[in-house]
Design a protein around this motif. Structure first.
Motif, PDB file in Angstrom:
ATOM      1  N   ALA A  74      26.337   7.875  56.176  1.00 49.44           N
ATOM      2  CA  ALA A  74      27.352   9.110  54.982  1.00 49.44           C
ATOM      3  C   ALA A  74      27.278   9.253  54.012  1.00 49.44           C
ATOM      4  CB  ALA A  74      28.724   8.994  55.951  1.00 49.44           C
ATOM      5  N   VAL A  75      27.432   8.520  53.215  1.00 53.46           N
ATOM      6  CA  VAL A  75      27.638   9.148  51.489  1.00 53.46           C
ATOM      7  C   VAL A  75      26.320   8.771  50.839  1.00 53.46           C
ATOM      8  CG1 VAL A  75      30.252   8.069  52.171  1.00 53.46           C
ATOM      9  CG2 VAL A  75      28.443   6.595  51.615  1.00 53.46           C
ATOM     10  N   SER A  76      26.205   7.918  49.512  1.00 54.23           N
ATOM     11  CA  SER A  76      24.973   7.360  48.710  1.00 54.23           C
ATOM     12  C   SER A  76      25.088   6.642  49.273  1.00 54.23           C
ATOM     13  CB  SER A  76      25.440   8.232  47.026  1.00 54.23           C
ATOM     14  OG  SER A  76      24.773   7.554  46.800  1.00 54.23           O
ATOM     15  N   ARG A  77      23.408   6.601  49.614  1.00 51.70           N
ATOM     16  CA  ARG A  77      22.610   5.262  49.799  1.00 51.70           C
ATOM     17  C   ARG A  77      22.305   4.179  48.395  1.00 51.70           C
ATOM     18  NH1 ARG A  77      18.616   8.053  53.822  1.00 51.70           N
ATOM     19  NH2 ARG A  77      19.728   7.806  55.314  1.00 51.70           N
ATOM     20  N   ARG A  78      22.575   5.419  47.395  1.00 54.77           N
ATOM     21  CA  ARG A  78      22.550   5.037  45.861  1.00 54.77           C
ATOM     22  C   ARG A  78      23.380   3.975  45.032  1.00 54.77           C
ATOM     23  NH1 ARG A  78      20.205   9.188  42.269  1.00 54.77           N
ATOM     24  NH2 ARG A  78      22.515   9.938  42.423  1.00 54.77           N
ATOM     25  N   LEU A  79      24.924   4.387  45.848  1.00 53.56           N
ATOM     26  CA  LEU A  79      26.208   4.349  45.780  1.00 53.56           C
ATOM     27  C   LEU A  79      25.715   2.847  46.209  1.00 53.56           C
ATOM     28  CD1 LEU A  79      28.824   4.469  44.521  1.00 53.56           C
ATOM     29  CD2 LEU A  79      29.890   5.388  46.361  1.00 53.56           C
ATOM     30  N   LEU A  80      26.367   2.416  47.546  1.00 56.68           N
ATOM     31  CA  LEU A  80      25.857   1.361  47.684  1.00 56.68           C
ATOM     32  C   LEU A  80      25.268   0.511  47.187  1.00 56.68           C
ATOM     33  CD1 LEU A  80      27.633   2.868  50.282  1.00 56.68           C
ATOM     34  CD2 LEU A  80      26.516   1.075  52.228  1.00 56.68           C
ATOM     35  N   LEU A  81      23.993   0.569  46.962  1.00 59.21           N
ATOM     36  CA  LEU A  81      22.875  -0.641  46.721  1.00 59.21           C
ATOM     37  C   LEU A  81      23.438  -0.845  44.906  1.00 59.21           C
ATOM     38  CD1 LEU A  81      19.675   1.550  47.639  1.00 59.21           C
ATOM     39  CD2 LEU A  81      20.412  -0.340  48.648  1.00 59.21           C
ATOM     40  N   SER A  82      24.051   0.253  44.353  1.00 57.72           N
ATOM     41  CA  SER A  82      25.102   0.120  43.161  1.00 57.72           C
ATOM     42  C   SER A  82      26.176  -0.957  43.399  1.00 57.72           C
ATOM     43  CB  SER A  82      25.511   1.074  42.168  1.00 57.72           C
ATOM     44  OG  SER A  82      24.642   1.707  41.876  1.00 57.72           O
ATOM     45  N   LEU A  83      26.769  -0.718  44.804  1.00 60.35           N
ATOM     46  CA  LEU A  83      28.223  -1.492  44.489  1.00 60.35           C
ATOM     47  C   LEU A  83      27.123  -3.455  45.204  1.00 60.35           C
ATOM     48  CD1 LEU A  83      30.758   1.454  46.173  1.00 60.35           C
ATOM     49  CD2 LEU A  83      30.116   0.048  44.298  1.00 60.35           C
ATOM     50  N   ALA A  84      26.923  -2.934  45.729  1.00 60.70           N
ATOM     51  CA  ALA A  84      26.709  -3.910  46.440  1.00 60.70           C
ATOM     52  C   ALA A  84      26.079  -5.622  45.463  1.00 60.70           C
ATOM     53  CB  ALA A  84      25.378  -4.339  47.225  1.00 60.70           C
ATOM     54  N   PRO A  85      25.948  -5.624  44.446  1.00 52.47           N
ATOM     55  CA  PRO A  85      25.299  -6.408  43.683  1.00 52.47           C
ATOM     56  C   PRO A  85      27.325  -6.883  43.274  1.00 52.47           C
ATOM     57  CG  PRO A  85      23.596  -5.089  43.169  1.00 52.47           C
ATOM     58  CD  PRO A  85      24.463  -4.414  44.178  1.00 52.47           C
ATOM     59  N   VAL A  86      27.842  -5.726  42.911  1.00 54.58           N
ATOM     60  CA  VAL A  86      28.835  -6.150  42.067  1.00 54.58           C
ATOM     61  C   VAL A  86      29.591  -6.957  42.630  1.00 54.58           C
ATOM     62  CG1 VAL A  86      31.337  -5.055  40.936  1.00 54.58           C
ATOM     63  CG2 VAL A  86      29.047  -3.983  40.590  1.00 54.58           C
ATOM     64  N   VAL A  87      29.781  -6.690  44.387  1.00 54.10           N
ATOM     65  CA  VAL A  87      30.340  -7.326  45.483  1.00 54.10           C
ATOM     66  C   VAL A  87      30.091  -8.326  45.279  1.00 54.10           C
ATOM     67  CG1 VAL A  87      31.454  -7.994  47.678  1.00 54.10           C
ATOM     68  CG2 VAL A  87      31.439  -5.006  46.729  1.00 54.10           C
ATOM     69  N   THR A  88      29.244  -9.432  45.603  1.00 50.16           N
ATOM     70  CA  THR A  88      27.938 -10.635  45.592  1.00 50.16           C
ATOM     71  C   THR A  88      28.838 -11.215  43.693  1.00 50.16           C
ATOM     72  OG1 THR A  88      26.785  -9.241  46.643  1.00 50.16           O
ATOM     73  CG2 THR A  88      26.330 -11.395  45.680  1.00 50.16           C
ATOM     74  N   ALA A  89      28.254 -10.620  43.159  1.00 47.79           N
ATOM     75  CA  ALA A  89      28.830 -11.138  41.495  1.00 47.79           C
ATOM     76  C   ALA A  89      30.319 -11.465  41.708  1.00 47.79           C
ATOM     77  CB  ALA A  89      28.631  -9.952  41.164  1.00 47.79           C
ATOM     78  N   ALA A  90      30.813 -10.696  42.288  1.00 53.48           N
ATOM     79  CA  ALA A  90      32.142 -11.088  42.423  1.00 53.48           C
ATOM     80  C   ALA A  90      33.405 -12.494  43.327  1.00 53.48           C
ATOM     81  CB  ALA A  90      32.749 -10.133  42.945  1.00 53.48           C
ATOM     82  N   GLY A  91      32.168 -12.445  44.607  1.00 51.97           N
ATOM     83  CA  GLY A  91      31.674 -14.301  45.101  1.00 51.97           C
ATOM     84  C   GLY A  91      31.573 -14.861  44.046  1.00 51.97           C
ATOM     85  N   PHE A  92      30.262 -14.630  43.674  1.00 55.51           N
ATOM     86  CA  PHE A  92      29.953 -15.949  43.291  1.00 55.51           C
ATOM     87  C   PHE A  92      30.897 -16.016  41.499  1.00 55.51           C
ATOM     88  CE2 PHE A  92      25.684 -14.112  43.440  1.00 55.51           C
ATOM     89  CZ  PHE A  92      25.248 -15.572  44.901  1.00 55.51           C
ATOM     90  N   ALA A  93      31.163 -15.431  41.307  1.00 57.93           N
ATOM     91  CA  ALA A  93      32.293 -15.520  40.190  1.00 57.93           C
ATOM     92  C   ALA A  93      33.744 -16.536  40.280  1.00 57.93           C
ATOM     93  CB  ALA A  93      32.804 -14.297  39.271  1.00 57.93           C
ATOM     94  N   LEU A  94      33.868 -16.271  41.810  1.00 57.07           N
ATOM     95  CA  LEU A  94      35.355 -16.472  42.251  1.00 57.07           C
ATOM     96  C   LEU A  94      34.752 -18.695  42.407  1.00 57.07           C
ATOM     97  CD1 LEU A  94      37.918 -16.102  43.295  1.00 57.07           C
ATOM     98  CD2 LEU A  94      37.453 -15.876  45.569  1.00 57.07           C
ATOM     99  N   TRP A  95      33.369 -18.612  42.892  1.00 54.19           N
ATOM    100  CA  TRP A  95      33.157 -20.164  42.757  1.00 54.19           C
ATOM    101  C   TRP A  95      33.820 -20.497  41.412  1.00 54.19           C
ATOM    102  CZ3 TRP A  95      27.660 -19.306  45.821  1.00 54.19           C
ATOM    103  CH2 TRP A  95      28.551 -19.146  47.484  1.00 54.19           C
ATOM    104  N   VAL A  96      32.874 -20.304  40.867  1.00 53.02           N
ATOM    105  CA  VAL A  96      33.034 -21.212  39.257  1.00 53.02           C
ATOM    106  C   VAL A  96      34.112 -21.300  38.760  1.00 53.02           C
ATOM    107  CG1 VAL A  96      30.753 -21.259  39.228  1.00 53.02           C
ATOM    108  CG2 VAL A  96      31.955 -19.246  38.264  1.00 53.02           C
ATOM    109  N   LEU A  97      35.295 -20.257  38.964  1.00 53.35           N
ATOM    110  CA  LEU A  97      36.128 -20.038  38.160  1.00 53.35           C
ATOM    111  C   LEU A  97      37.417 -21.299  38.918  1.00 53.35           C
ATOM    112  CD1 LEU A  97      36.979 -16.356  37.225  1.00 53.35           C
ATOM    113  CD2 LEU A  97      35.619 -18.039  35.694  1.00 53.35           C
ATOM    114  N   VAL A  98      37.166 -20.492  40.690  1.00 49.45           N
ATOM    115  CA  VAL A  98      37.993 -21.773  41.111  1.00 49.45           C
ATOM    116  C   VAL A  98      37.579 -22.407  42.403  1.00 49.45           C
ATOM    117  CG1 VAL A  98      40.909 -21.516  42.161  1.00 49.45           C
ATOM    118  CG2 VAL A  98      39.573 -19.271  41.026  1.00 49.45           C
ATOM    119  N   PRO A  99      36.917 -23.074  42.066  1.00 51.15           N
ATOM    120  CA  PRO A  99      36.402 -24.151  42.713  1.00 51.15           C
ATOM    121  C   PRO A  99      36.709 -24.550  43.762  1.00 51.15           C
ATOM    122  CG  PRO A  99      35.923 -25.395  40.692  1.00 51.15           C
ATOM    123  CD  PRO A  99      36.600 -24.016  40.831  1.00 51.15           C
ATOM    124  N   SER A 100      36.960 -23.896  45.244  1.00 51.85           N
ATOM    125  CA  SER A 100      38.343 -25.062  46.766  1.00 51.85           C
ATOM    126  C   SER A 100      37.251 -24.160  48.063  1.00 51.85           C
ATOM    127  CB  SER A 100      39.794 -24.257  46.051  1.00 51.85           C
ATOM    128  OG  SER A 100      39.865 -23.469  46.020  1.00 51.85           O
TER     129      SER A 100
END
Length: 479
Positions: A74-100
């Motif tokens: 429905a929208v830009s596939r390129r946009l989703l491919l750009s957002l995907a690693p950013v969302v994943t990076a947020a999860g990794f950052a959460l792991w090392v900042l608040v390990p629980s």
């Protein structure tokens, strides 16, 4: 499909492929990969808590897979491919900042969401752009090399994780993983995307209204042609090699004399932007109505899921060979090299007939059985050979699916295949756990090879049955 001068098309294909390879490499260059289980354990999590995190990860992927695919249509596939690693990076950052445990759970949800955003959108964008450049037949080799680039990223992460951890511990590994994801997001912005935007605004209304009678007049022509298309589809499903973009075998594209399928034979225009709900319904309808698409989805799920799930247990199989903990990564490195080679073999695999594809599955399954039951480190060479074959089979199954999608909901249909794969993976996890608990890891690996032997037998039987039937007279004019 837009016609480009040969040199211009070749240059654009190279640019697309280079961007794809960089994106695949950086998306897998996550130094947390070989260490996140240790991070969970060092934080104090029990085995069942770690297992529950894996379930959360899988559940997030399954729930978000198809909706994200429809969103990509429905929208830009390129946009989703750009957002995907950013969302994943947020999860990794959460792991090392608040390990629980809660942070790990949320991180896995974000990781699953990132994977769902990219899944379907990536394959759809690559195939559509290649088709736009008149190079849809190169999809298998391009996507195969992209998988190899991703595998090289994993290998690099394994090699770099130890030294980086020695310097800065889990925080340094986490920072490196986040940076790799952000670089992948930056590379994604370089993807080309040619899609005809939805006509909007009041000015466009008269044009759409004027065009309606033309579509209505054309309807009888499509209705008259429907039986021919049905016969041709049946002929392709029964007589054609059921694995690759081209419908022919070694004799070249289309043994029946027809052209290669490019995924644009009919239905909605793949370049057309549909609404989210319309994309979702159109994708589901195509899978439900088109037997060849439905079969391709199931083939992707079975071929990709079993060996993909077994990969999580290769460290246990390696340890059961009697080697020390320090040598386990070396055995795993052998299997990943096999996976990398499998992706590079895609151009050669495109020439396989249906019987050849069945033979590939059968030989790979037998190599897995022999390697697992040998209970020796040398047996991992056979396991690597098996994974090489399974990776090649996965690439070819994906190419077959893309070639048979004809509507405008390509990412949605691809995401349905991804969801079916995720569900199958969970089933394999459950079955493996029961088998390994009672009979050990080598036996569980050997039993897991049985589905591939069954698929190979079904393919050979199907080809033999179709060879005994006279081909429909319209098959030679399909496409």
């Amino acid at each position: 499909m837009t016609v480009h001068p040969p040199r211009a098309s070749a240059a654009r294909v190279r640019r697309l492929a280079t961007t794809l390879y960089g994106y695949a490499f950086l998306s897998e260059l996550v130094l947390l990969y070989p260490l996140y289980a240790l991070l969970f354990s060092d934080t104090g999590l029990s085995v069942w808590q770690i297992s529950s995190l894996f379930v959360i990860w899988s559940a997030a992927s399954i729930l978000l897979e198809v909706p994200s695919g429809a969103f990509a249509d429905a929208v830009s596939r390129r946009l989703l491919l750009s957002l995907a690693p950013v969302v994943t990076a947020a999860g990794f950052a959460l792991w090392v900042l608040v390990p629980s445990y809660p942070a790990f759970a949320v991180g896995f949800v974000l990781w699953g969401a990132g994977g769902a955003l990219a899944s379907g959108a990536l394959e759809a964008l690559v195939f559509s752009e290649l088709d736009h450049l008149g190079a849809a037949g190169r999809y298998a080799r391009v996507i195969g090399r992209a998988k190899t680039a991703g595998t090289i990223g994993v290998l690099a992460a394994i090699l770099l994780a130890g030294p980086v951890f020695a310097v800065g511990g889990y925080p340094a590994v986490g920072v490196a993983s986040v940076l790799a994801c952000l670089l992948a997001a930056a590379v994604a912005t370089r993807f080309p995307e040619h899609r005809r935007p939805e006509t909007a605004g009041a000015d466009a209304a008269p044009v759409r209204a004027d065009a309606a009678p033309v579509r209505a007049d054309a309807a009888p022509v499509r209705a008259d042609a429907a039986p021919v298309r049905a016969d041709a589809a049946s002929a392709r499903a029964d007589a054609a090699p059921a694995l690759v973009v081209r419908d022919g075998g070694p004799d070249g594209p289309g043994r029946d004399g027809g052209p290669e399928r490019t995924g644009r034979d009919g239905g909605a225009d793949d370049d057309e932007d549909l609404g989210w709900w319309t994309s979702l319904r159109a994708g589901l309808a195509e899978v439900r109505a088109d037997r060849t698409v439905r079969t391709a989805v199931l083939l992707v799920a079975v071929v990709a899921a079993v060996w993909g799930a077994l990969d999580e247990y290769t460290p246990l199989l390696a340890r059961d060979t009697g080697v020390g903990e320090a040598r386990v990564p070396l055995l795993l490195l052998i299997t990943w090299l096999g996976v990398a080679v499998g992706g590079l073999l895609a151009p050669a695999g495109e020439r396989l007939t249906a019987r050849g594809y069945a033979g590939l599955l059968a030989l790979s399954a037998l190599a897995l059985v022999a390697g697992a039951l040998s209970a020796r480190p040398a047996g991992f060479a056979l396991v690597a050979a098996a994974f090489c074959g399974f990776q090649l089979a996965t690439v070819l199954a994906d190419a077959r699916l893309q070639a048979r999608i004809t509507g405008g909901s390509r990412a949605t249909v691809t995401s349905l295949a991804g969801m079916a794969t995720d569900v199958t993976v969970i089933a394999v996890y459950g079955g493996y756990g029961l088998l390994a608990t009672g009979a050990g890891n080598p036996v569980a690996f050997a039993v897991a090879a049985v589905p591939y032997l069954i698929v190979a037998l079904l393919l050979v039987t199907r080809v033999g049955r179709s060879g005994r039937r006279p081909a429909p007279t319209t098959a030679g004019h399909a496409g």
